[in-house]
Scaffold this motif. Sequence first.
Motif: not given
Length: 403
Positions: A185-202
């Motif tokens: 997404g574009n966090p704080f307007g920073l285009n094309g930002t990717m972050t990674r993690g896991i599914i913590s819960a549903i």
Amino acid sequence: MKLRPVLLVVLLLSGFYYVTTHSSSTGRLFPWLHPASDADTGSNTTSVSGPGGSFQLTEASAAPAFDTEEQQNIAVYKKALPSVVNITSTEVAFDFFYGSVPQQGQGSGFILTKEGLILTNNHVIGNAERLEVMLSDKHKYKARRLAADNNHDLALIKIDAPNLTPVTLSNSRDLVVGQRVYAIGNPFGLNGTMTRGIISAIRSIRGPQGNPIEDAIQTDAAVNPGNSGGPLLNSRGEVIGITTMIASNGADQSSGIGFAIPIDTARAMLDDYAKYGYIRRPTLDIVTLPIGPDIAEQIGLPADYGILIERLLPGGAAEKAGLHGGTQRAYQGNIPVMLGGDLIVAMDGQEITSPQDLSAAMNSHRAGDTVTITIFRGRKRMDVKVTLGDARNQQQASSAQST
């Protein structure tokens, strides 16, 4: 005879000296004694000199190969990035002197079709008078609003642009805690930002507007303001959710707890739009009063939970099914309420303790579905079949507190 052991020792020492001083430099006999060279480590040593002196730098002779995990990260990013957009919404507010002041907000979205359909969060576009979409190649296009599902915080917008790359949609039925996920997404307007993690819960949560989100995907992938509306992806780069909100605990930044709307929830909205050209939200066409133990005791209700029907919307689903609204005017503080109507306590066997419970139960249905509403009419408990209506005007339904 006594000199023989002495000569043997001298011979052994001489041999050891020769091996360690001659052969070790070439590494022919004992390669493990040979010091690592630049060729062995894949690096080069270069000399740098200047007014401040001279020194040597060790530089890699070639870029190292990516490991399997890095290759997967790169593949997901390259696949999804062309489909992720930055959305700028502009509203007109008024200052102290009633002068118009444009206010802008930013969020994310992703391309659904080559014709320019884009899915995002409804709170990203809000009541914007102007929408602008920027693609990953930095080209900008004006966008128009097509449809919104306020109950699920989803919205469809459209741009007219060539050579668009749509995302690949997965499903959210079989998601597992611990599964790797990616947010772009574009966090704080920073285009094309990717972050990674896991599914913590549903889990089920309340959305930004207090709307219930069933089976929301909780993740520890960093999510910040501006990520809203962007895709949450699986390890194949397929969309499994729409990034929606963070649990910030007062800080307007990532705290390691983010939430996404499951993509299956959005599919129902998309199906409605494709079939009808608008979003068909199911409704009972009623105005309700939440009931708790205190109110139930004061007015003598047979249950200390549920929602009391104050009023039936004329010609609506509840009226057609024979449900009853209130007949006795009373006041809750300074607010007039109508008492004496049916008390809803369950839908299809699922207990209803609040309007939010009823809204969550309705999320699994569509307009035109028939449901069983369990009510108390006076002291009599009974089941009533109701064919759900079609709430086309979400804003009016929300302001009237109908469900």
